[in-house]
Write a protein that holds these residues in place. Sequence first.
Motif, PDB file in Angstrom:
ATOM      1  N   LEU A   1      -8.622  -3.215  72.838  1.00 53.99           N
ATOM      2  CA  LEU A   1      -7.372  -3.012  73.551  1.00 53.99           C
ATOM      3  C   LEU A   1      -6.399  -2.282  72.643  1.00 53.99           C
ATOM      4  CD1 LEU A   1      -7.069  -6.550  75.196  1.00 53.99           C
ATOM      5  CD2 LEU A   1      -8.163  -4.497  76.094  1.00 53.99           C
ATOM      6  N   GLU A   2      -5.940  -1.111  73.093  1.00 55.33           N
ATOM      7  CA  GLU A   2      -5.103  -0.250  72.254  1.00 55.33           C
ATOM      8  C   GLU A   2      -3.852   0.189  73.008  1.00 55.33           C
ATOM      9  OE1 GLU A   2      -7.366   2.686  69.789  1.00 55.33           O
ATOM     10  OE2 GLU A   2      -8.903   2.373  71.324  1.00 55.33           O
ATOM     11  N   GLU A   3      -2.800   0.441  72.260  1.00 47.95           N
ATOM     12  CA  GLU A   3      -1.591   0.985  72.862  1.00 47.95           C
ATOM     13  C   GLU A   3      -1.887   2.357  73.468  1.00 47.95           C
ATOM     14  OE1 GLU A   3       1.515   1.119  69.998  1.00 47.95           O
ATOM     15  OE2 GLU A   3       1.550  -1.050  69.668  1.00 47.95           O
ATOM     16  N   PRO A   4      -1.368   2.651  74.660  1.00 51.46           N
ATOM     17  CA  PRO A   4      -1.669   3.937  75.306  1.00 51.46           C
ATOM     18  C   PRO A   4      -1.247   5.146  74.482  1.00 51.46           C
ATOM     19  CG  PRO A   4      -0.714   2.396  76.878  1.00 51.46           C
ATOM     20  CD  PRO A   4      -0.577   1.768  75.529  1.00 51.46           C
ATOM     21  N   GLN A   5      -0.161   5.014  73.727  1.00 51.06           N
ATOM     22  CA  GLN A   5       0.335   6.129  72.926  1.00 51.06           C
ATOM     23  C   GLN A   5      -0.202   6.043  71.501  1.00 51.06           C
ATOM     24  OE1 GLN A   5       2.034   8.563  74.442  1.00 51.06           O
ATOM     25  NE2 GLN A   5       1.906   7.336  76.331  1.00 51.06           N
ATOM     26  N   GLY A   6      -1.302   6.746  71.241  1.00 46.83           N
ATOM     27  CA  GLY A   6      -1.835   6.813  69.885  1.00 46.83           C
ATOM     28  C   GLY A   6      -2.944   5.837  69.584  1.00 46.83           C
ATOM     29  N   GLY A   7      -2.906   4.658  70.206  1.00 49.04           N
ATOM     30  CA  GLY A   7      -3.961   3.673  69.971  1.00 49.04           C
ATOM     31  C   GLY A   7      -3.918   3.082  68.569  1.00 49.04           C
TER      32      GLY A   7
ATOM     33  N   THR B   1      -7.169  -5.935  67.471  1.00 51.13           N
ATOM     34  CA  THR B   1      -6.876  -5.641  66.071  1.00 51.13           C
ATOM     35  C   THR B   1      -6.824  -4.146  65.796  1.00 51.13           C
ATOM     36  OG1 THR B   1      -9.195  -5.686  65.364  1.00 51.13           O
ATOM     37  CG2 THR B   1      -8.000  -7.785  65.411  1.00 51.13           C
ATOM     38  N   ARG B   2      -6.332  -3.811  64.599  1.00 50.07           N
ATOM     39  CA  ARG B   2      -6.165  -2.416  64.190  1.00 50.07           C
ATOM     40  C   ARG B   2      -6.640  -2.233  62.751  1.00 50.07           C
ATOM     41  NH1 ARG B   2       0.212  -2.686  65.846  1.00 50.07           N
ATOM     42  NH2 ARG B   2      -0.005  -2.612  68.106  1.00 50.07           N
ATOM     43  N   LEU B   3      -6.712  -0.972  62.362  1.00 49.67           N
ATOM     44  CA  LEU B   3      -7.035  -0.578  60.990  1.00 49.67           C
ATOM     45  C   LEU B   3      -8.425  -1.056  60.578  1.00 49.67           C
ATOM     46  CD1 LEU B   3      -3.477  -1.001  59.431  1.00 49.67           C
ATOM     47  CD2 LEU B   3      -4.599   1.114  60.144  1.00 49.67           C
ATOM     48  N   LEU B   4      -8.573  -1.887  59.523  1.00 44.66           N
ATOM     49  CA  LEU B   4      -9.904  -2.153  58.981  1.00 44.66           C
ATOM     50  C   LEU B   4     -10.442  -3.574  59.196  1.00 44.66           C
ATOM     51  CD1 LEU B   4     -12.380  -1.232  57.352  1.00 44.66           C
ATOM     52  CD2 LEU B   4     -11.075  -1.691  55.264  1.00 44.66           C
TER      53      LEU B   4
ATOM     54  N   GLY C   1      -8.787   4.750  75.477  1.00 43.06           N
ATOM     55  CA  GLY C   1      -8.673   4.482  76.903  1.00 43.06           C
ATOM     56  C   GLY C   1      -9.850   4.916  77.736  1.00 43.06           C
ATOM     57  N   ALA C   2     -10.964   5.243  77.107  1.00 46.04           N
ATOM     58  CA  ALA C   2     -12.111   5.780  77.832  1.00 46.04           C
ATOM     59  C   ALA C   2     -12.643   4.822  78.895  1.00 46.04           C
ATOM     60  CB  ALA C   2     -13.224   6.144  76.851  1.00 46.04           C
ATOM     61  N   ASP C   3     -12.468   3.521  78.687  1.00 54.94           N
ATOM     62  CA  ASP C   3     -13.057   2.538  79.598  1.00 54.94           C
ATOM     63  C   ASP C   3     -12.009   1.790  80.410  1.00 54.94           C
ATOM     64  OD1 ASP C   3     -15.956   2.680  78.534  1.00 54.94           O
ATOM     65  OD2 ASP C   3     -14.748   2.392  76.733  1.00 54.94           O
ATOM     66  N   THR C   4     -10.770   2.270  80.384  1.00 51.44           N
ATOM     67  CA  THR C   4      -9.697   1.568  81.092  1.00 51.44           C
ATOM     68  C   THR C   4     -10.014   1.402  82.574  1.00 51.44           C
ATOM     69  OG1 THR C   4      -8.061   2.422  79.523  1.00 51.44           O
ATOM     70  CG2 THR C   4      -7.238   1.538  81.601  1.00 51.44           C
ATOM     71  N   ALA C   5     -10.356   2.484  83.237  1.00 54.60           N
ATOM     72  CA  ALA C   5     -10.574   2.442  84.688  1.00 54.60           C
ATOM     73  C   ALA C   5     -11.731   1.523  85.053  1.00 54.60           C
ATOM     74  CB  ALA C   5     -10.818   3.853  85.211  1.00 54.60           C
TER      75      ALA C   5
ATOM     76  N   SER D   1     -13.002   1.066  74.971  1.00 55.97           N
ATOM     77  CA  SER D   1     -11.569   1.181  74.691  1.00 55.97           C
ATOM     78  C   SER D   1     -10.779   1.123  75.993  1.00 55.97           C
ATOM     79  CB  SER D   1     -11.251   2.491  73.961  1.00 55.97           C
ATOM     80  OG  SER D   1      -9.838   2.651  73.831  1.00 55.97           O
ATOM     81  N   VAL D   2      -9.807   0.211  76.023  1.00 52.25           N
ATOM     82  CA  VAL D   2      -8.900   0.073  77.160  1.00 52.25           C
ATOM     83  C   VAL D   2      -7.473   0.254  76.648  1.00 52.25           C
ATOM     84  CG1 VAL D   2      -7.927  -1.553  78.832  1.00 52.25           C
ATOM     85  CG2 VAL D   2     -10.407  -1.422  78.515  1.00 52.25           C
ATOM     86  N   ALA D   3      -6.732   1.139  77.281  1.00 48.17           N
ATOM     87  CA  ALA D   3      -5.337   1.362  76.906  1.00 48.17           C
ATOM     88  C   ALA D   3      -4.468   0.307  77.592  1.00 48.17           C
ATOM     89  CB  ALA D   3      -4.902   2.768  77.322  1.00 48.17           C
ATOM     90  N   LEU D   4      -3.695  -0.431  76.794  1.00 43.51           N
ATOM     91  CA  LEU D   4      -2.889  -1.515  77.339  1.00 43.51           C
ATOM     92  C   LEU D   4      -1.693  -1.758  76.427  1.00 43.51           C
ATOM     93  CD1 LEU D   4      -3.291  -3.409  79.819  1.00 43.51           C
ATOM     94  CD2 LEU D   4      -4.187  -5.111  78.224  1.00 43.51           C
ATOM     95  N   ASP D   5      -0.500  -1.603  76.971  1.00 46.79           N
ATOM     96  CA  ASP D   5       0.724  -1.803  76.199  1.00 46.79           C
ATOM     97  C   ASP D   5       1.262  -3.210  76.460  1.00 46.79           C
ATOM     98  OD1 ASP D   5       3.141  -1.771  74.919  1.00 46.79           O
ATOM     99  OD2 ASP D   5       3.854   0.092  75.818  1.00 46.79           O
TER     100      ASP D   5
END
Length: 381
Positions: free
Chosen positions: A37-43, A15-18, A355-359, A63-67
């Motif tokens: 799970l956030e988009e890699p560009q901007g989150g 989810t996003r926003l509030l 993306g801090a926890d992606t790896a 936070s994991v970056a995932l498109d």
Amino acid sequence: MANPLLSGIRVLDLTRLLPGPFCSFYLAQMGAEVIKLEEPQGGDYARMLAPELFTLVNRGKKSVALDLRQLEAVAVLKKMVAQADVLIESFRPGVMDKLGCGYQELKLINPRLVYAALTGYGQTGPYKDRAGHDMNYCAYAGLLDQTGAVDGAPALSNFQSADLAGGALTCALGILAAVIGARASGQGSMVDVGMLDGTLALQALSLATIRTLGESRARGSDMLSGALANYSIYVCADGKHVAMAALEPKFFLNFCQAVGRPDLAAMPLAPGPDGAVLRTALGSLFKTRSRDEWELLLADRDCCVSGIYTPQEALDNPQVKARGLIWMEDGKPVADLPIKFSDAPGAGGACPALGADTASVLAQLGLDQAAVAALSATGAI
């Protein structure tokens, strides 16, 4: 010491926003492992639009970056789902199906999965594909019509009741119920929460009025929205206000005795014109002292009169301090979990960088460095 209540529960938060992030924030504060799970560009859009709000409602998460527009990313999500208890998403109905990771697809991977869809209007009905925000849901639910003074226009509140109460907290309740059910039966379920639905369901007093009268009352004229002089807001000598909620006769009698006005107790406690004399008398009385003077006089008189504070003043309220509801982080206020459990403090935790926890999360899935590098090269992470 972390809150252990939801220890072992893994939540994937798309989810996003509030509303959605606030829902998963409560789960995180009660000990769940929440992977955002956030988009890699901007989150999450809120990182840029409202960074302080983002920080408040995303503490204690990973936070994991995932498109998910990339097939490789969808494959990673499915690996994560196999090890998850809950997935929360707030896309419009059908979006996750188009991405190849809707509920019907994911429950084949993990039959115990609780899949929560938090949307404005739910998964069915003629409005299901409409865009919306808190104000729209409050408008359709009849709440906005009831907010404001009699003969005045509908008024906006700085509390997002549809987003937070009708949406986030209703969704959290549904998730917890479904998790308990999944543990007992081995079968998960889809939790379909519409913020319009949740907001409408919370209007107990308005619904009771319709049941009684066959229709709702006008704005500012229902029992707890301005009809009664002894349940109303009054201006004080300093221009600040007090909230009088002496609804029961015993509380109003205590007030009359405290202010030395027994004559007020003899006036009708009734809505409409019958209560106008009392309302005028109380209005004149409250203008004789400042807000703080009234609070000092009435604090221990058991009459349900309180000063109306600004949000900043509320942070310094001695009751708020005694309950430990607010703590400071780098000189800025943070609201602690408002539910007190014996031997189970709030989890706390910092807000994650994008993306801090992606790896680390991908490593737990068994992906080696070469696989992670390949995903990064495609833009999937």
